[in-house]
Design a protein around this motif. Structure first.
Motif, mmCIF file in Angstrom:
data_model
loop_
_atom_site.group_PDB
_atom_site.id
_atom_site.type_symbol
_atom_site.label_atom_id
_atom_site.label_comp_id
_atom_site.label_asym_id
_atom_site.label_seq_id
_atom_site.Cartn_x
_atom_site.Cartn_y
_atom_site.Cartn_z
ATOM 1 N N PRO A 31 7.497 -6.472 3.481
ATOM 2 C CA PRO A 31 7.197 -5.664 2.300
ATOM 3 C C PRO A 31 6.497 -4.362 2.670
ATOM 4 O O PRO A 31 5.651 -4.336 3.561
ATOM 5 N N THR A 32 6.878 -3.301 1.983
ATOM 6 C CA THR A 32 6.205 -2.018 2.171
ATOM 7 C C THR A 32 5.259 -1.753 1.011
ATOM 8 O O THR A 32 4.473 -0.829 1.050
ATOM 9 N N THR A 33 5.367 -2.581 -0.003
ATOM 10 C CA THR A 33 4.484 -2.468 -1.159
ATOM 11 C C THR A 33 3.316 -3.421 -0.975
ATOM 12 O O THR A 33 3.190 -4.076 0.055
ATOM 13 N N LYS A 34 2.491 -3.514 -1.981
ATOM 14 C CA LYS A 34 1.347 -4.416 -1.912
ATOM 15 C C LYS A 34 1.818 -5.848 -1.695
ATOM 16 O O LYS A 34 2.762 -6.312 -2.316
ATOM 17 N N ALA A 35 1.152 -6.551 -0.790
ATOM 18 C CA ALA A 35 1.522 -7.917 -0.446
ATOM 19 C C ALA A 35 1.330 -8.857 -1.627
ATOM 20 O O ALA A 35 0.443 -8.674 -2.454
ATOM 21 N N LEU A 36 2.165 -9.890 -1.674
ATOM 22 C CA LEU A 36 2.084 -10.873 -2.746
ATOM 23 C C LEU A 36 1.066 -11.966 -2.469
ATOM 24 O O LEU A 36 0.430 -12.464 -3.369
ATOM 25 N N THR A 37 0.933 -12.339 -1.221
ATOM 26 C CA THR A 37 0.062 -13.468 -0.878
ATOM 27 C C THR A 37 -1.043 -13.007 0.076
ATOM 28 O O THR A 37 -0.918 -11.975 0.730
ATOM 29 N N GLU A 39 -1.697 -14.237 2.922
ATOM 30 C CA GLU A 39 -1.127 -14.204 4.265
ATOM 31 C C GLU A 39 -0.380 -12.896 4.507
ATOM 32 O O GLU A 39 -0.498 -12.282 5.568
ATOM 33 N N GLN A 40 0.392 -12.451 3.526
ATOM 34 C CA GLN A 40 1.120 -11.193 3.658
ATOM 35 C C GLN A 40 0.151 -10.017 3.748
ATOM 36 O O GLN A 40 0.376 -9.081 4.518
ATOM 37 N N GLN A 41 -0.916 -10.088 2.977
ATOM 38 C CA GLN A 41 -1.913 -9.026 3.017
ATOM 39 C C GLN A 41 -2.547 -8.959 4.413
ATOM 40 O O GLN A 41 -2.729 -7.885 4.973
ATOM 41 N N ARG A 42 -2.857 -10.117 4.975
ATOM 42 C CA ARG A 42 -3.450 -10.166 6.312
ATOM 43 C C ARG A 42 -2.483 -9.601 7.355
ATOM 44 O O ARG A 42 -2.887 -8.857 8.250
ATOM 45 N N ILE A 43 -1.205 -9.943 7.235
ATOM 46 C CA ILE A 43 -0.200 -9.423 8.157
ATOM 47 C C ILE A 43 -0.147 -7.906 8.066
ATOM 48 O O ILE A 43 -0.110 -7.209 9.085
ATOM 49 N N GLN A 44 -0.159 -7.372 6.846
ATOM 50 C CA GLN A 44 -0.122 -5.923 6.674
ATOM 51 C C GLN A 44 -1.354 -5.267 7.296
ATOM 52 O O GLN A 44 -1.251 -4.226 7.942
ATOM 53 N N GLU A 45 -2.518 -5.879 7.120
ATOM 54 C CA GLU A 45 -3.740 -5.342 7.711
ATOM 55 C C GLU A 45 -3.657 -5.341 9.238
ATOM 56 O O GLU A 45 -4.032 -4.368 9.892
ATOM 57 N N LEU A 46 -3.157 -6.432 9.800
ATOM 58 C CA LEU A 46 -3.045 -6.530 11.252
ATOM 59 C C LEU A 46 -2.009 -5.548 11.798
ATOM 60 O O LEU A 46 -2.220 -4.949 12.863
ATOM 61 N N GLU A 47 -0.906 -5.370 11.089
ATOM 62 C CA GLU A 47 0.101 -4.402 11.528
ATOM 63 C C GLU A 47 -0.464 -2.986 11.500
ATOM 64 O O GLU A 47 -0.209 -2.193 12.418
ATOM 65 N N ALA A 48 -1.247 -2.682 10.470
ATOM 66 C CA ALA A 48 -1.866 -1.357 10.395
ATOM 67 C C ALA A 48 -2.845 -1.169 11.550
ATOM 68 O O ALA A 48 -2.907 -0.094 12.163
ATOM 69 N N ARG A 49 -3.593 -2.213 11.883
ATOM 70 C CA ARG A 49 -4.545 -2.132 12.997
ATOM 71 C C ARG A 49 -3.814 -1.915 14.317
ATOM 72 O O ARG A 49 -4.219 -1.099 15.142
ATOM 73 N N VAL A 50 -2.729 -2.644 14.534
ATOM 74 C CA VAL A 50 -1.941 -2.482 15.748
ATOM 75 C C VAL A 50 -1.424 -1.044 15.846
ATOM 76 O O VAL A 50 -1.497 -0.413 16.906
ATOM 77 N N ASN A 51 -0.928 -0.516 14.744
ATOM 78 C CA ASN A 51 -0.415 0.850 14.744
ATOM 79 C C ASN A 51 -1.513 1.848 15.111
ATOM 80 O O ASN A 51 -1.281 2.778 15.886
ATOM 81 N N ARG A 52 -2.717 1.658 14.537
ATOM 82 C CA ARG A 52 -3.831 2.555 14.865
ATOM 83 C C ARG A 52 -4.199 2.451 16.342
ATOM 84 O O ARG A 52 -4.427 3.463 17.012
ATOM 85 N N LEU A 53 -4.254 1.237 16.867
ATOM 86 C CA LEU A 53 -4.632 1.043 18.265
ATOM 87 C C LEU A 53 -3.572 1.600 19.213
ATOM 88 O O LEU A 53 -3.917 2.105 20.283
#
Length: 55
Positions: A31-37, A39-53
């Motif tokens: 999803p590129t929009t706000k996560a539904l669950t 778990e999805q929200q956590r995945i989006q946060e971790l992906e954003a962190r990986v991208n920043r790093l």
């Protein structure tokens, strides 16, 4: 669809978006929009962190 809208007390467009997002996720599209669950929200946060790093 109308019965489902009443059952969860949301508008038709919101329910339709959720259904479309769920179908896309089941097809492997993240999803590129706000996560539904949470778990999805956590995945989006971790992906954003990986991208920043990686930058």
């Amino acid at each position: 669809m109308a019965e489902a809208n009443r059952a969860v007390d949301v508008g038709e467009s919101a329910l339709r978006r959720w259904v479309n997002q769920l179908r896309a996720e089941r097809d492997g599209v993240m999803p590129t929009t706000k996560a539904l669950t949470p778990e999805q929200q956590r995945i989006q946060e971790l992906e954003a962190r990986v991208n920043r790093l990686e930058r």
